[in-house]
Design a protein around this motif. Structure first.
Motif, mmCIF file in Angstrom:
data_model
loop_
_atom_site.group_PDB
_atom_site.id
_atom_site.type_symbol
_atom_site.label_atom_id
_atom_site.label_comp_id
_atom_site.label_asym_id
_atom_site.label_seq_id
_atom_site.Cartn_x
_atom_site.Cartn_y
_atom_site.Cartn_z
ATOM 1 N N SER A 275 0.841 -1.189 0.000
ATOM 2 C CA SER A 275 0.000 0.000 0.000
ATOM 3 C C SER A 275 0.880 1.243 0.000
ATOM 4 O O SER A 275 2.013 1.211 0.493
ATOM 5 C CB SER A 275 -0.892 -0.008 1.247
ATOM 6 O OG SER A 275 -0.094 -0.055 2.413
ATOM 7 N N PRO A 276 0.391 2.348 -0.552
ATOM 8 C CA PRO A 276 1.184 3.584 -0.524
ATOM 9 C C PRO A 276 1.541 3.938 0.917
ATOM 10 O O PRO A 276 0.662 4.000 1.781
ATOM 11 C CB PRO A 276 0.236 4.625 -1.130
ATOM 12 C CG PRO A 276 -0.709 3.834 -1.974
ATOM 13 C CD PRO A 276 -0.891 2.528 -1.251
ATOM 14 N N PRO A 277 2.818 4.146 1.212
ATOM 15 C CA PRO A 277 3.218 4.386 2.609
ATOM 16 C C PRO A 277 2.755 5.753 3.108
ATOM 17 O O PRO A 277 3.212 6.787 2.634
ATOM 18 C CB PRO A 277 4.751 4.298 2.548
ATOM 19 C CG PRO A 277 5.108 4.584 1.127
ATOM 20 C CD PRO A 277 3.965 4.097 0.303
ATOM 21 N N ILE A 282 3.114 -0.856 6.737
ATOM 22 C CA ILE A 282 2.845 -1.146 5.327
ATOM 23 C C ILE A 282 1.989 -2.403 5.239
ATOM 24 O O ILE A 282 2.255 -3.397 5.922
ATOM 25 C CB ILE A 282 4.156 -1.351 4.542
ATOM 26 C CG1 ILE A 282 4.980 -0.052 4.537
ATOM 27 C CG2 ILE A 282 3.876 -1.784 3.110
ATOM 28 C CD1 ILE A 282 6.367 -0.223 3.970
ATOM 29 N N LEU A 283 0.979 -2.353 4.392
ATOM 30 C CA LEU A 283 0.117 -3.501 4.115
ATOM 31 C C LEU A 283 0.492 -4.070 2.747
ATOM 32 O O LEU A 283 0.668 -3.320 1.783
ATOM 33 C CB LEU A 283 -1.345 -3.053 4.092
ATOM 34 C CG LEU A 283 -2.386 -4.137 3.757
ATOM 35 C CD1 LEU A 283 -2.621 -5.051 4.947
ATOM 36 C CD2 LEU A 283 -3.708 -3.483 3.318
ATOM 37 N N PHE A 284 0.642 -5.390 2.662
ATOM 38 C CA PHE A 284 0.879 -6.005 1.354
ATOM 39 C C PHE A 284 0.346 -7.431 1.340
ATOM 40 O O PHE A 284 0.223 -8.082 2.376
ATOM 41 C CB PHE A 284 2.357 -5.955 0.950
ATOM 42 C CG PHE A 284 3.305 -6.696 1.865
ATOM 43 C CD1 PHE A 284 3.804 -7.938 1.507
ATOM 44 C CD2 PHE A 284 3.712 -6.143 3.071
ATOM 45 C CE1 PHE A 284 4.692 -8.620 2.332
ATOM 46 C CE2 PHE A 284 4.593 -6.812 3.904
ATOM 47 C CZ PHE A 284 5.085 -8.060 3.539
ATOM 48 N N LYS A 285 0.043 -7.899 0.132
ATOM 49 C CA LYS A 285 -0.556 -9.219 -0.040
ATOM 50 C C LYS A 285 0.529 -10.250 -0.294
ATOM 51 O O LYS A 285 1.400 -10.050 -1.144
ATOM 52 C CB LYS A 285 -1.538 -9.207 -1.216
ATOM 53 C CG LYS A 285 -2.417 -10.452 -1.298
ATOM 54 C CD LYS A 285 -3.510 -10.258 -2.333
ATOM 55 C CE LYS A 285 -4.537 -11.392 -2.262
ATOM 56 N NZ LYS A 285 -5.660 -11.151 -3.200
ATOM 57 N N VAL A 286 0.488 -11.323 0.489
ATOM 58 C CA VAL A 286 1.470 -12.399 0.319
ATOM 59 C C VAL A 286 0.823 -13.703 -0.127
ATOM 60 O O VAL A 286 1.506 -14.627 -0.573
ATOM 61 C CB VAL A 286 2.275 -12.637 1.613
ATOM 62 C CG1 VAL A 286 3.059 -11.407 1.975
ATOM 63 C CG2 VAL A 286 1.371 -13.064 2.757
ATOM 64 N N GLY A 287 -0.505 -13.796 0.013
ATOM 65 C CA GLY A 287 -1.198 -15.038 -0.343
ATOM 66 C C GLY A 287 -1.197 -16.009 0.813
ATOM 67 O O GLY A 287 -2.121 -16.028 1.626
ATOM 68 N N ASP A 288 -0.144 -16.791 0.932
ATOM 69 C CA ASP A 288 -0.049 -17.800 1.994
ATOM 70 C C ASP A 288 0.583 -17.163 3.234
ATOM 71 O O ASP A 288 1.788 -17.263 3.471
ATOM 72 C CB ASP A 288 0.779 -18.990 1.513
ATOM 73 C CG ASP A 288 0.686 -20.181 2.463
ATOM 74 O OD1 ASP A 288 0.203 -19.996 3.601
ATOM 75 O OD2 ASP A 288 1.115 -21.280 2.070
ATOM 76 N N THR A 289 -0.238 -16.495 4.036
ATOM 77 C CA THR A 289 0.284 -15.806 5.216
ATOM 78 C C THR A 289 0.825 -16.787 6.245
ATOM 79 O O THR A 289 1.808 -16.491 6.927
ATOM 80 C CB THR A 289 -0.814 -14.941 5.866
ATOM 81 O OG1 THR A 289 -1.959 -15.753 6.136
ATOM 82 C CG2 THR A 289 -1.219 -13.794 4.946
ATOM 83 N N ALA A 290 0.205 -17.945 6.343
ATOM 84 C CA ALA A 290 0.671 -18.931 7.329
ATOM 85 C C ALA A 290 2.102 -19.364 7.026
ATOM 86 O O ALA A 290 2.931 -19.491 7.939
ATOM 87 C CB ALA A 290 -0.266 -20.134 7.356
ATOM 88 N N ALA A 291 2.401 -19.571 5.754
ATOM 89 C CA ALA A 291 3.755 -19.985 5.376
ATOM 90 C C ALA A 291 4.768 -18.897 5.675
ATOM 91 O O ALA A 291 5.867 -19.178 6.177
ATOM 92 C CB ALA A 291 3.795 -20.358 3.890
#
Length: 338
Positions: A275-277, A282-291
């Protein structure tokens, strides 16, 4: 349960000022009186906050962190059967406090396909349609970092005035945002209160310290509800001294903004879309958060899984020191390469 020493953990799951306090703030805490009750009205601190914000002391209410402020606001202004609107995703205490006070809670979510931009038009439509008692807005938003523009804030306030709603702008992260984000210039208004967090701004997490800015008439019922001696002597002393050292902290806030920009650029280089700081996280998408969480925990690093905000697949990282930020980026890079 794993026998890990807290000092060995790099905690990026929190979002407070990561830089050290001014030495005089620590000395002020050490000098605080332990043998008598604190000033129940936090008079000296209230005057210092008023002066720093160009308000009168009567337009300031000092609270035991913003969690207390949120509960006071819900119970002062939500009647059983009333409605509260929340611009979401958001801090869960807005909903919890409003429901506890008897209100029905409705959400106006930012949309992923719109980059989680502030949902100004939909929020204004919801205020007109539902005529809520309270409208909760975190600006900059936690966890997205989005904030209403000046024009959007003015328009939203006008709609709240027309519909008799009280707009609550939680500016807990505003000092980490670019200049001009605060809506302080819209005060005083009979339909607006601002919430501020000295806990986050000045790194006073263990002391719990916040305040509300707004019209005297709106603060009066909050003062009546607030338990006596809510803000302890150490917190009051730290807050007063921190305000005396504001130039020191303003330099820290600029440094944090720079560190946040750096981290966002490194995440982009790794193929993420942060996300724009506009805050100290900062927010960002990782998909597999558990991993990712499992991988980072092996290095004793914590990040915030945003599933609790209704954003599965996303994580939020709070900015820390330059060396610690480097360590996080190195570990995320290794995670990508695995």
């Amino acid at each position: 349960s794993e026998g890990v020493e807290p000092e060995s953990i790099l905690d990026f799951s929190v979002s407070t000022n990561p830089l050290p306090p001014h030495p005089e703030v620590e000395r002020a805490v050490a000098r605080a009186a332990f043998d008598r009750y604190p000033d129940s009205s936090s008079e000296a601190l209230r005057r210092a906050i008023a002066e720093a914000n160009a308000f009168s002391p009567e337009e300031v209410l000092v609270t035991n962190g913003l969690a207390q402020a949120i509960v006071l606001l819900a119970f002062a202004f939500c009647d059983r059967g009333s409605r509260a609107l929340v611009a979401s995703p958001a801090f869960g205490e807005y909903e919890a406090a409003s429901r506890l006070a008897g209100a029905e809670v409705l959400f106006v979510p930012a949309r992923e396909e719109e980059g989680f931009a502030f949902p100004a038009q939909r929020l204004m439509h919801a205020v007109r349609a539902h005529r809520p008692a309270l409208v909760w807005v975190c600006s900059p938003n936690n966890p997205t970092g989005a904030a209403p523009s000046r024009e959007e804030a003015v328009s939203l306030l006008r709609v709240c005035e027309d519909e008799g709603a009280l707009l609550l702008l939680d500016e807990a992260y505003v000092n980490f945002a670019p200049p001009g984000v605060s809506a302080r210039g819209l005060l005083p208004s009979p339909n607006l209160l601002l919430l501020r967090s000295m806990t986050k701004d000045y790194g006073l997490t263990g002391l719990r310290l916040g305040y509300i800015l707004g019209a005297t008439g709106l603060l009066r019922p909050l003062r009546a509800l607030q338990p006596p001696w809510s803000v302890n002597a150490c917190a009051q002393a730290a807050g007063e001294e921190a305000l005396r050292r504001n130039a020191y902290y303003e330099a820290q806030w600029r440094e944090v903004r720079s560190l946040t920009e750096w981290m966002a650029s490194k995440l982009r280089a790794l193929g993420y879309a942060p996300s724009p700081p506009s805050a100290n996280f900062i927010l960002f998408k990782v998909g597999d958060t558990a991993a990712l969480k499992e991988f980072l925990w092996r290095e004793r690093i914590l990040v915030r899984d945003c599933a609790s905000f209704g954003l599965p697949g996303y994580v939020r990282v709070g900015v820390r020191s330059e060396a610690e930020n480097n360590r996080l980026i190195e570990c995320i890079s290794l995670f990508k390469e695995r």
